[in-house]
Design a protein around this motif. Sequence first.
Motif, short mmCIF file in Angstrom:
data_model
loop_
_atom_site.label_atom_id
_atom_site.label_comp_id
_atom_site.label_asym_id
_atom_site.label_seq_id
_atom_site.Cartn_x
_atom_site.Cartn_y
_atom_site.Cartn_z
N MET A 78 44.47 20.12 57.89
CA MET A 78 43.16 20.37 57.35
C MET A 78 43.30 20.59 55.84
O MET A 78 44.12 21.33 55.39
N THR A 79 42.46 19.88 55.07
CA THR A 79 42.53 20.00 53.63
C THR A 79 41.47 20.98 53.17
O THR A 79 40.31 20.87 53.54
N ASP A 80 41.88 21.92 52.34
CA ASP A 80 40.96 22.90 51.79
C ASP A 80 40.72 22.56 50.33
O ASP A 80 41.44 23.03 49.44
N THR B 51 38.80 22.84 46.94
CA THR B 51 37.87 23.72 46.23
C THR B 51 36.84 22.83 45.54
O THR B 51 37.00 21.62 45.45
N ARG C 134 37.23 19.01 44.15
CA ARG C 134 36.26 17.97 44.49
C ARG C 134 35.67 17.33 43.24
O ARG C 134 35.46 16.12 43.20
N LEU D 109 35.98 14.90 53.17
CA LEU D 109 35.73 16.05 54.04
C LEU D 109 35.22 15.63 55.41
O LEU D 109 35.56 16.24 56.42
N SER E 272 38.14 14.34 57.51
CA SER E 272 39.14 15.33 57.91
C SER E 272 38.55 16.23 58.99
O SER E 272 37.44 16.03 59.45
N CYS F 125 37.71 19.26 58.56
CA CYS F 125 36.91 20.31 57.94
C CYS F 125 35.47 20.21 58.44
O CYS F 125 34.94 19.13 58.65
N GLU G 227 31.75 21.24 57.26
CA GLU G 227 30.94 21.70 56.14
C GLU G 227 29.49 21.65 56.58
O GLU G 227 29.11 20.84 57.42
#
Length: 183
Positions: free
Chosen positions: A1-3, A5, A9, A101, A104, A106, A108
């Motif tokens: 998982m990519t976080d 910021t 972005r 996003l 992945s 993630c 949102e």
Amino acid sequence: MTDLTYCDRLVQDTPFLTGQGRLSEQQVDRIILQLNRYYPQVLTNKEAEKFRNPKSSLRVRLCDLLSHLQRSGERHCQEFYRALYIHAQPLHSHLPSRHTLQNSDCTELDWGSDGRELSDRGPMSFLAGLGLAAGLALLLYCCPPDPKVLPGARRILGFSPVIIDRHVSRYLLAFLADDLGGF
């Protein structure tokens, strides 16, 4: 998982945003005004005047704004994305970072850009359905209750309150009660 910021972005989206014809002069001005005038105030008046200067090209001003926001921190980048969503929603939905996003794991918050359209059939379909329902209601209201003509219809109407909303079912049950002599 990519976080990612918001600053990450923004770095990823900068080439896309500064591309030819992506953002118009009016959209950039509205974004700058939002960052300057609304809470939380991200840009000072002097910075806003600098980024809205019509003497420099739009691309240069936009590059300067994006690099200033990247240096300013996470909250400023987040407010930029909020202003971009408000003033250029179609462009916001096609940002490369949003596609990253979505591809992945993630999750949102989806701001509901697709949820505003109720049906793709159009207004004529709605009017046809409404006309059909009104016609059936008028037919049932105006037709004299003849047991020889509508015996199958009475059975169907007897089961329809299970499916139809409770407000409508009261009227259908009253219609059946009159015909059957009060159950």
